[in-house]
Structure formats: structure tokens, C-alpha cells
Design an enzyme around this catalytic site. Structure first.
Site, PDB file in Angstrom:
ATOM      1  N   SER A   1     -21.202  35.067  36.578  1.00 49.62           N
ATOM      2  CA  SER A   1     -21.905  33.815  36.832  1.00 49.62           C
ATOM      3  C   SER A   1     -21.193  32.645  36.135  1.00 49.62           C
ATOM      4  CB  SER A   1     -23.367  33.945  36.390  1.00 49.62           C
ATOM      5  OG  SER A   1     -24.180  32.947  36.954  1.00 49.62           O
TER       6      SER A   1
ATOM      7  N   ASP B   1     -25.478  37.023  42.322  1.00 51.24           N
ATOM      8  CA  ASP B   1     -25.128  36.891  40.911  1.00 51.24           C
ATOM      9  C   ASP B   1     -25.038  38.257  40.208  1.00 51.24           C
ATOM     10  OD1 ASP B   1     -25.372  36.381  38.042  1.00 51.24           O
ATOM     11  OD2 ASP B   1     -26.042  34.369  38.560  1.00 51.24           O
TER      12      ASP B   1
END
Length: 273
Positions: free
Chosen positions: A54, A166
Site C-alpha cells: 500500500s 490492497d
């Protein structure tokens, strides 16, 4: 022997062990990576592989491509961050993460993984199976976008016939990915070290805190694969407020400096002192 002297001795070794850098996810908390990288640059610590999840993927990709911590800082200061809230483009009502890809592409001049100065991998999650997915081929910005595609906020990204989101769902601190890339020693930057000091007082902060608690479980497992851990104290800051760049960078730098003794111990183990 001080840290810089140990690093100089390490660089004189004919066969240096591979040292990896694992950068955790954490939305705006990821700006603290800039400060940690600044310290790593200052002392001249050699890094041979980088893995990021991320926000850690964004910082790691930039650094692996040759963008310095100072350049990252300047980019962060000059960015309005509105690209993170690209208008809704799906019947689901979720936003598109395309703006993230476009911003990273500009920062990295459209680089592919083969163009990077340091081997790098971005961590994602297969949203259908829940499997860890390591992205290390093709366009770097697209991989970073996927790694930053928070489910519930952004629509999953289709890639290779799969829906990806993610990587924080499965490995928010990608230390074992670093190991799989050949790292014999791992430095990890952990962004959720002081969750206990956070006292959420709104519905949104409570939801954010609940997500961090879930992520913390996989982070604690990953800490077992880390030799040196850098832990900025970030709990008092809002992980969705990107404005206090200087505060994030300062906390990241301070945490890295406080980990100098750990770094020294790792180096002494490597060089046999």
C-alpha cells in the site's frame, strides 16, 4: 565502533549478505517512510531488495527507482492529494484508484520493474480467494495502484484475470516477501506500533482503529522475520490526513535514528565483530 564505521566495514566485505527493506502500509502514515529513508540514506546503509504494501509500496517503488527521500518529500509537500478521491466510476458506488496510478506514473516516468535500480515487489491480495499476490513485473505504477486499492473505498483492479486489492489484508508489513526475494537480513518500517495509545472518539476513527487491529495480527507475525524494526509513533495522527507532511517525516526519521543500535547489532553480527 559507530554505525557509519560499521557500514563502511560491511561495504568492504567481498561477499555482502542481502539486506532487505520492508515498508508497511498505512495510508497517510506512509509519509513517515520518507523520514526513515532519509536516515538510511544519511548513514549509507546498503539495501539490496525492497518490498512494500500500500503506502509502503508507493514509497518503496519510488526509492527503488532512484527517487531520493528529499525528492519524495518535495513531491509530498507539493501534492494536493485530490487524486486519491477520483470520482465514483462504478455502479457499486466505490471510487477508482486510477488517480493513484497516474500520480505514481508521473513520479516514476512510467518505469517498468525491469528499469528499477533495486529489485522491488508490491504486495496485493486476490479479493476472490484472499491469497497473497506479489507484483514484480510490468508497469510499476499499476502494481502500486493495486497495492493501494483499499477495499470498501476503491473498486478492485482486474489484473491477469483476477480482482486484486490492497495487500494490507494479508501482509501489511511484507517481511516474508523480502525474505522470498533473497534478503538474509530485513529492516522493517512498522507504522502501527503504538495502537494502544489511540483513543478513537468518532465513528470513523473507530472503524479505522478496528481495521488497524485486524492488520496488526498479520503484522505481528511478520515482525518475526524482521532483524531491525523502525517504529514511528503515529497513533495521535489521522491516517487519512496527508497535510502534516513535516510531522510524519520527522517522526519517521526520529524512529529510524532510535533504531541505530539495532542496526549496529545487525551489522556486528554480519561482519563478525
Amino acid at each position: 565502533m559507530d554505525l557509519k564505521a560499521l557500514i563502511a566495514e560491511l561495504k568492504q566485505m567481498q561477499q555482502q549478505p542481502s539486506i532487505g527493506l520492508a515498508l508497511a502500509g498505512g495510508s497517510a502514515y506512509g509519509l513517515a517512510h520518507i523520514g526513515a529513508l532519509r536516515f538510511i540514506e544519511e548513514v549509507g546503509m546498503p539495501i539490496h531488495v525492497v518490498a512494500g504494501t500500500s503506502a509502503g509500496a508507493a514509497a518503496g517503488a519510488a526509492w527503488a527507482s532512484g527517487v531520493s527521500s528529499d525528492q519524495m518529500y518535495q513531491a509530498a509537500k507539493q501534492t494536493d492529494w485530490l487524486f486519491l478521491a477520483k470520482p465514483v466510476a462504478f455502479k457499486s458506488g466505490l471510487m477508482s484508484s486510477e488517480g493513484i496510478e497516474n500520480w505514481i506514473n508521473r513520479l516514476l516516468d512510467g518505469k517498468d520493474f525491469s528499469d528499477l535500480k533495486i529489485p522491488f515487489a508490491a504486495v496485493a491480495c486476490d479479493f476472490t480467494t484472499g491469497e497473497l499476490t506479489v507484483l514484480n513485473e510490468g508497469n510499476v505504477a499499476r502494481a502500486v495502484r493495486i497495492s493501494c486499492t483499499v477495499p470498501g473505498i476503491y473498486h478492485p483492479v482486474e489484473s491477469g484475470g483476477r480482482l486484486l486489492v490492497d495487500g494490507g489484508l494479508v501482509q501489511n508489513l511484507p517481511a516474508s516477501v523480502c525474505r522470498s526475494m533473497g534478503a538474509e537480513f530485513v529492516i522493517g518500517v512498522d507504522l502501527h506500533a503504538n495502537l494502544a495509545s489511540l483513543k478513537p472518539r468518532t465513528v470513523m476513527r473507530s472503524l479505522i482503529h478496528a481495521t488497524h487491529i485486524l492488520q496488526r495480527q498479520n503484522e505481528l507475525i511478520q515482525l518475526q522475520y524482521v532483524d531491525v524494526v523502525i517504529q514511528p509513533q503515529l497513533a495521535k495522527l489521522n491516517p487519512f490526513n496527508f497535510r502534516p507532511v513535516d510531522e510524519y517525516v520527522d517522526l519517521g526519521y526520529r524512529a529510524a535514528r532510535e533504531a541505530a543500535e539495532q542496526l549496529g547489532q545487525m551489522l556486528r553480527e554480519i561482519i563478525g565483530n
